[in-house]
Write an enzyme that holds these catalytic residues in place. Structure first.
Site, PDB file in Angstrom:
ATOM      1  CG  HIS A  76      -2.010   0.989   1.386  1.00 14.02           C
ATOM      2  ND1 HIS A  76      -2.808   1.360   2.479  1.00 14.02           N
ATOM      3  CD2 HIS A  76      -2.308   1.877   0.537  1.00 14.02           C
ATOM      4  CE1 HIS A  76      -3.551   2.125   2.206  1.00 14.02           C
ATOM      5  NE2 HIS A  76      -3.396   2.819   0.892  1.00 14.02           N
ATOM      6  CD  GLU A  79      -1.737   2.741  -4.146  1.00 16.87           C
ATOM      7  OE1 GLU A  79      -2.145   4.076  -4.211  1.00 16.87           O
ATOM      8  OE2 GLU A  79      -2.127   2.160  -3.161  1.00 16.87           O
ATOM      9  CG  HIS A  80      -0.130   6.182  -0.930  1.00 12.62           C
ATOM     10  ND1 HIS A  80      -0.572   7.142  -0.612  1.00 12.62           N
ATOM     11  CD2 HIS A  80      -0.977   5.031  -0.798  1.00 12.62           C
ATOM     12  CE1 HIS A  80      -1.641   6.894  -0.099  1.00 12.62           C
ATOM     13  NE2 HIS A  80      -2.064   5.748  -0.525  1.00 12.62           N
ATOM     14  CD  GLU A 177      -5.515   4.876   2.558  1.00  7.86           C
ATOM     15  OE1 GLU A 177      -6.320   4.182   1.778  1.00  7.86           O
ATOM     16  OE2 GLU A 177      -4.460   5.141   2.298  1.00  7.86           O
TER      17      GLU A 177
END
Length: 803
Positions: A76, A79-80, A177
């Site tokens: 995750h 990906e950012h 998040e």
């Protein structure tokens, strides 16, 4: 003489090599009027899937199979930060900056349970090539800097970065998040479901990251994972639409693949999970919902069953059919068996059939029921399954489901290319037959044939998957008043563990790193390394636009309805609803939009007239068009969520006012240059924006925000920031904001929705063209006039809200 059958004419030939890619498979899919070309790069083995279709909305995607290896959220966070600068585009967050240098219809990146995807789409070919270059370099040449890791992943930093005496806390975009995501009890249930129903595979881990384990991730771990899993051999590339794919192949081969060799990617394969010999059960605690029902009813129970392999195309199609028959609508079996007895709050959010993992699974569950009703749920579930096996489904119900699937083939939306990819990516990720997956009519025909040969076919499927399936997990979940407190204690324990071995040099480094990151976030970068459209590229509109504005339901309404059902009996509520219905649903109150082909018009009008004849005729209700603006208001709603949602709104002007296009350009400018930099990058909120709707409401929003009043102060400070911007507001900045507006104004619309703007809000095609031209012609001086006119003084009518 024997007839001559002409071979179909294709643009490319099987066996031929195009820019290093060999064409291996060509297939027509007639129901979608497309040709599928599957190619493979000879050196790296990368698969390239091209769909040739007469569609201006072209799509490009790169994805990698990326199973999680722990709970740190590695994929995750990767990906950012892959979208946070690359070798060819060494600038912070080109992803965001391109939102205002492009008219793309989709710009996104995502990490799911076992893959990471970068996808973009545009109807403008210049723009499409620009986005393609950026997304390819983000995938194959990201910088992966340490500062981006600390900003988007996690870091220890002073609460006030300028005050070394302020407390040390954990910050980070992904960290915040995931705290926000697990404020939703349905996400807690889904997390524990995957962990427990697939315990022997990578799905045991949480790809998004557990906030309590994210701080265990090191920057070096992330770089090492990228080097292994983001190799071209472990990737797949998708291209769709009418633009020339040879330009894509040539660029990819030349810039990224020419000097690469293939590697063995067995390390990323995820095998099917071994089936259990007997069912299992778990219990999960969750947050108490202060806006929910009574404490004793804040419970859920679910049954999850492992189904067929994702690569079984016909099997997953038939499970989708069974899902419709089992849970969709009041005629479905589980609705009748579980909902109609009326002892719960209905199906829970996780009810459905899920295809994202290698093994698909089905879940049915109820929410808002008492613990003592768990046994009743299990009994009713068993009774419902046995009833289906003994009696079967109503034939007309089965046919209705299949007919709806046939109709769905004909009703294709404007983002069809993206939809094709999203429905295929998990199957493709595991080596399944992606073209067979598109042959919906073939799948329907095979099922109909099976039903014709064996009228008990679906009953036998239910018996196999729902009665005799021992890979069955029963999940119960109950609200725990101490859940949030326990989470905060665990978070503090993680922080304390990190701090206990730090010496004075380490603490000084934390302080200095915080200042350095803040300085980087405030740095005004030269964005000229990024490609950008010109006004000449976007002068002509492609289609009449379709613009959707969100309708936000108020928290006050929830309280009203909770009190309402306590105050009135079921019979009284029924009578009131009937009275409202009799006043609303009558001829004089109705307007109708009909969208059909000329050939179908007589039939449509005939059915419409029949429907009209059955409606009552009453005196027309009075139309009130007065605009009533409320006095300034401030609202704060306490909810049991870990992060905040902040908003400020004021009334400006409606859509057709000459200032509306300028305000829309200004909203894009504020989002990209001010709010994103301060509210997201510096203060850690997951998202933020400014916008103006059809109704004239200008709004500022933030979500999954660790701050509240601080964010409202940022919203209030926009005029000061705009004035400070001064001469830095140049033509390039203005152009970027205009392109951001055009993304929405030129949004593609499906044929079935043509004319709805005029029907709903009386905006005609001519109004749209004037609006578009006005947005493109806004000057810097005009924008400054708008800034002073609407932002210099506090508006008379505004509202602020914090959740």
């Amino acid at each position: 003489m024997p007839g001559v059958v002409m071979a179909p004419s294709y643009k490319y030939k099987e066996g031929e090599v195009y820019h290093g890619f060999q064409c291996q498979r060509i297939e027509d899919v007639s129901e979608f009027e497309l040709v599928s070309y599957t190619m493979r790069h000879l050196s790296t083995g990368t698969e390239f899937w091209y769909i040739d279709r007469n569609d201006a909305n072209n799509v490009f995607s790169v994805h990698f199979r990326t199973p999680p290896i722990n709970n740190t959220g590695l994929t995750h966070i990767l990906e950012h930060i892959a979208m946070d600068g690359s070798n060819k585009f060494p600038i912070r967050d080109p992803f965001l900056k391109m939102l205002n240098r492009s008219v793309g219809t989709n710009q996104n990146a995502m990490s799911t349970t076992d893959l990471t995807n970068f996808i973009c789409a545009s109807r403008n070919e210049v723009d499409f090539r620009n986005l393609q270059r950026i997304y390819l370099d983000s995938a194959f040449g990201p910088l992966l800097t340490y500062s981006n890791f600390t900003q988007d992943g996690w870091r220890i930093e002073h609460k006030d970065v300028h005050d070394r005496q302020s407390e040390l806390v954990i910050k980070g975009v992904v960290y915040n998040e995931m705290i926000g995501i697990f404020s939703d009890n349905s996400r807690i249930l889904r997390r524990d479901l995957l962990k427990c129903i697939l315990p022997d595979t990578a799905y045991h881990y949480m790809n998004g990251g557990d906030p309590l384990e994210i701080p265990d991730l090191e920057h070096s771990d992330l770089v090492q994972y990228y080097n292994k899993y983001f190799h071209p051999s472990n990737g797949r590339i998708f291209c769709y639409g009418s633009f020339d794919p040879m330009k894509s192949l040539e660029y990819i081969d030349k810039e990224y693949f020419a000097n690469k060799d293939a590697i063995d990617t067995a390390f990323s394969h995820i095998p099917p999970h071994p089936r259990w010999s007997e069912p299992r059960q778990i219990h999960v605690p969750c947050r108490l919902d202060i806006l929910g029902g009574s404490r004793e009813k804040q419970n859920q129970i679910s049954i999850a069953l492992l189904m067929c392999d994702r690569t079984d195309v016909q099997g997953t199609f038939e499970m989708n059919v069974l899902t419709e028959l089992l849970i969709r609508g009041p005629n479905s079996a589980f609705y009748k068996g579980l909902i109609e007895p009326n002892f719960s709050g209905g199906f829970n959010k996780n009810t459905g059939y899920f295809l994202r993992c290698r093994d698909t699974y089905f879940l049915v569950g109820l929410q808002d029921l008492k613990v003592e009703d768990f046994a009743r749920f299990n009994e009713l579930y068993e009774q419902t399954v046995l009833k289906i096996i003994n009696e079967g489904f109503e034939p007309h119900h089965v046919e209705s489901v299949l007919h709806n699937m046939e109709l769905a083939v004909k009703h294709q939306g404007p983002d069809f290319g993206c939809a094709v990819f999203y429905t295929s990516m998990s199957l493709w990720n595991h080596g399944g037959d992606i073209v067979a997956n598109l042959r919906v009519m073939d799948n329907i025909a095979k099922l109909r044939s099976s039903l014709k040969q064996n009228k008990h076919y679906l009953q036998q499927k239910v018996e196999e998957y729902f009665l005799k399936n021992t890979h069955k997990l029963t999940i119960t979940m109950s609200a725990d008043e101490s859940y949030e407190q326990n989470f905060q204690k665990a978070t503090q324990k993680v922080l304390n563990q990190k701090l206990k071995n730090l010496d004075s040099d380490d603490l000084e480094a934390i302080y200095q790193n915080g200042l350095k990151l803040k300085e980087e976030q405030n740095l005004i970068e030269d964005v000229n390394c990024l490609p950008c459209l010109t006004l000449q590229d976007v002068q002509e509109p492609l289609k009449i636009p379709k613009i959707w504005d969100e309708l936000i339901q108020g928290v006050d309404h929830i309280d009203f309805m909770k009190n309402y059902i306590q105050e009135y009996s079921i019979e009284e509520i029924r009578d009131k609803l009937c009275a409202i219905g009799s006043r609303v649903f009558h001829k004089a109150n109705m307007r109708v939009a009909i969208n059909s082909s000329e050939a179908q018009q007589p039939i449509v009008l005939e059915h419409y007239q029949r429907y009209l004849d059955r409606l009552p005729s009453l005196e027309k209700m009075k139309n009130k068009t007065d605009l009533h603006l409320l006095k300034p208001s401030y609202h704060q709603y306490e909810m049991n969520i870990a992060l905040n949602y902040c908003s400020k709104a004021f009334y400006a002007v409606p859509y057709l006012h000459e200032d509306h296009p300028g305000l829309r350009v200004l909203a894009k400018l504020l989002t990209a240059k001010y709010l994103w930099r301060v509210v997201r990058e510096q203060n850690g909120a997951y998202g933020t924006n400014a916008r103006i709707g059809y109704d004239g409401l200008f709004t500022f929003n933030s979500y999954r925000d660790p701050h509240s009043t601080k964010t409202l102060e940022v919203f209030d400070g926009c005029y000061d920031w705009l004035k400070e911007l001064g001469d830095k507001l140049d033509e390039e900045m203005l152009l970027e904001a205009k392109l951001g507006v055009l993304q929405l104004v030129d949004w593609p619309i499906p044929p079935g929705e043509t004319g709805l703007d005029y029907f709903n809000v009386r905006v005609s095609p001519q109004d749209y063209r004037k609006y578009r031209a006005r947005a493109l012609s806004v000057t810097i001086d005009e924008l400054r006039v708008i800034i002073d006119k609407y932002f210099k003084q506090e508006p008379k009518h505004f509202g602020k809200c914090i959740l």
